[in-house]
Write a protein that holds these residues in place. Structure first.
Motif, mmCIF file in Angstrom:
data_model
loop_
_atom_site.group_PDB
_atom_site.id
_atom_site.type_symbol
_atom_site.label_atom_id
_atom_site.label_comp_id
_atom_site.label_asym_id
_atom_site.label_seq_id
_atom_site.Cartn_x
_atom_site.Cartn_y
_atom_site.Cartn_z
ATOM 1 N N SER A 89 -0.163 -0.935 2.184
ATOM 2 C CA SER A 89 -0.342 0.329 1.455
ATOM 3 C C SER A 89 -1.052 1.339 2.356
ATOM 4 O O SER A 89 -1.690 0.957 3.351
ATOM 5 C CB SER A 89 -1.198 0.102 0.205
ATOM 6 O OG SER A 89 -2.531 -0.179 0.594
ATOM 7 N N GLY A 119 -6.955 6.999 0.217
ATOM 8 C CA GLY A 119 -6.778 5.698 -0.418
ATOM 9 C C GLY A 119 -7.875 5.341 -1.390
ATOM 10 O O GLY A 119 -8.792 6.123 -1.645
ATOM 11 N N GLY A 249 2.754 4.989 5.637
ATOM 12 C CA GLY A 249 2.841 4.174 4.421
ATOM 13 C C GLY A 249 3.930 4.747 3.539
ATOM 14 O O GLY A 249 4.912 5.299 4.041
ATOM 15 N N LYS A 250 3.767 4.657 2.246
ATOM 16 C CA LYS A 250 4.708 5.206 1.262
ATOM 17 C C LYS A 250 6.167 4.990 1.665
ATOM 18 O O LYS A 250 6.679 3.896 1.556
ATOM 19 C CB LYS A 250 4.408 6.683 1.026
ATOM 20 C CG LYS A 250 3.135 6.893 0.194
ATOM 21 C CD LYS A 250 3.050 8.315 -0.303
ATOM 22 C CE LYS A 250 1.741 8.629 -0.977
ATOM 23 N NZ LYS A 250 1.719 8.394 -2.402
ATOM 24 N N PRO A 257 6.696 -2.374 -0.151
ATOM 25 C CA PRO A 257 5.319 -2.132 0.301
ATOM 26 C C PRO A 257 5.118 -2.410 1.789
ATOM 27 O O PRO A 257 5.233 -3.559 2.229
ATOM 28 C CB PRO A 257 4.480 -3.087 -0.563
ATOM 29 C CG PRO A 257 5.428 -4.062 -1.142
ATOM 30 C CD PRO A 257 6.803 -3.483 -1.101
ATOM 31 N N SER A 259 2.824 -0.582 5.305
ATOM 32 C CA SER A 259 2.079 0.505 5.949
ATOM 33 C C SER A 259 1.883 0.136 7.406
ATOM 34 O O SER A 259 2.113 -1.010 7.808
ATOM 35 C CB SER A 259 0.727 0.716 5.261
ATOM 36 O OG SER A 259 -0.068 -0.452 5.356
#
Ligand code: PLP
Length: 421
Positions: A89, A119, A249-250, A257, A259
């Motif tokens: 993440s 985050g 990430g994303k 998932p 990152s």
């Protein structure tokens, strides 16, 4: 939160259990860069899932992680020796980055920006400056400074970007935080959750120059805007800035998932077993990421994001002529913010109006969230594959939704159950 249960998704749209379509101009917080049906990504990921359910990077290398690391080193700015860390993440990547830059330099402090969102874990929350985290962020080794916002300038003078740089150099460094105590400056090249703020020209390159002069690492948090969204691979490309590390990430994992930190070898080598996540760099997620990068390159989606973003911005500017509530339209490529105000002179944030527009858009079949420290900025981060027709369809819905809210179609009670941030 939207009054919507997502049952399935296809193209640029989400569908509820009854089959009602919602055109998604958020791409689920900028994750679904290729929309919801990238067949090649799904096929490749499924094939790897069948052959290797799992193999942990904590103990073994996988061909998928190795190939993705090589590709990320190639597309990120900088020709120096790089290494890559994989996580799950944006939060864990920023958390790990905060540990690594401190270990690599032996310096404790990190400078980041008010309005920044990095985050929810300990260190990533500590370097964040979002109002939603005002009661939870901690960390005395983190210094937050203003992000240059030309729509809401803090300093008198022509250049808000230069004013922030001078504030940092002549006040922060000269008083509370000597530069030789600072490990890194962490910045979002477009401050996204803080309000889709595009820094003034020259700010990012000025910041890079300042970092170089003081031996401070520059880290670009590209979790939301990276991987093609701004019209080039990374947000820092707009000023040809070369950060020492990039955090991803994303959308990186093509919907799965994943990152990464891609940075100077000396940063990534600063410690052994410093930030281990059993599932980080899952071979299936790395495969999806590689397939997505291949598609972005083949279909020239960075360029498409640039072109479509300009079209979208001019449609929104057109709307601003008719709707007084639109105070500002800004963005780069397919990350666009529309700031709503109760009064164009005072620029008072129109948070309640924004919540009602978001609600009404959803009722009419369009997903547009709001962001910003005052919850008054409509955010547009659609898939890079959004068609011209869907773009226009969404614009018509938005226009009508603003009219509806003006006409009183949404009551305070309607939005009461849907707390935002
Ligand atoms: C710039 C940025 N960094 C980090 C994060 C945290 O990512 P995640 O929610 O995947 O932990 C976000 C999430 O919105 C973000 O926008």
């Amino acid at each position: 939160m939207f009054p919507l249960v997502v049952h399935h998704a296809c193209g640029s749209s989400l569908y509820d259990p009854e089959g009602t379509e919602y055109l998604d101009f958020s791409a689920n917080w900028a994750v679904a860069a290729l929309g919801y049906s990238p067949t090649r990504v799904h096929d490749r990921a499924t094939k790897v899932l069948r052959s290797t359910t799992f193999s942990s990077l904590c103990t073994f290398m996988s061909p998928q992680a190795s190939a993705l690391a090589a590709k990320l080193c190639a597309i990120t700015p900088g020709s120096f020796d790089k290494k890559v860390w994989f996580g799950l993440s944006g939060s864990d990547a920023n958390d790990s980055m905060a540990k690594l830059v401190r270990m690599a330099t032996g310096r404790r402090k990190i400078i980041s920006f008010i309005g920044g969102y990095h985050g929810q874990t300990g260190a990533s929350a500590a370097i964040s400056g979002h109002s939603a985290q005002a009661r939870t962020s901690t960390g005395s080794d983190n210094i937050l400074i203003p992000y240059p916002n030309e729509f809401r300038p803090l300093f008198n003078g022509a250049d808000e970007g230069q004013a922030v740089l001078s504030y940092l150099e002549n006040l922060v460094f000269a008083s509370i935080c000597p530069p030789d105590e600072v490990a890194a400056i962490v910045i979002e090249p477009i401050q996204s959750d803080g309000g889709d703020i595009v820094p003034p020209p020259g700010f990012l390159s000025g910041l890079a120059d300042l970092c170089r002069r003081h031996g401070i690492y520059l880290v670009s948090d590209e979790v939301k805007v990276g991987m093609g969204r701004t019209g080039s691979w990374f947000g820092v490309d707009a000023e040809s800035v070369v950060p020492d590390a990039v955090v991803l990430g994303k959308s990186l994992g093509g919907g799965l998932p994943l990152s990464a930190i891609v940075g100077r070898k000396e940063i990534l080598d600063a410690g052994v077993a410093v930030s281990m996540h059993t599932m980080g760099g899952h071979p299936v997620c790395c495969t999806a990421a590689l397939a997505q990068i291949e598609i972005i390159e083949e279909q020239r989606l960075c360029e498409r994001a640039g072109v479509l973003g300009e079209q979208m911005k001019s449609r929104l500017e057109e709307m601003a002529v008719r709707h007084e509530v639109i105070g500002d339209v800004r963005g780069r490529g397919l990350i666009i913010g529309v700031e709503l105000v109760t009064d164009r002179e005072t620029r008072e944030p129109a948070a309640e109006f924004a919540a009602k527009v978001v609600f009404r858009c959803a009722q009419r079949g369009l997903i547009v969230p709001y962001v910003g420290l005052f919850s008054n900025i409509l955010e547009f981060t659609p898939p890079l594959t959004l068609s011209d027709e869907d773009m226009e369809r969404g614009m018509l819905i938005l226009d009508a939704a603003i009219e509806d809210v003006h006409g009183g179609a949404v009551s305070d009670g309607d939005i009461a159950a849907f707390a935002g941030w």
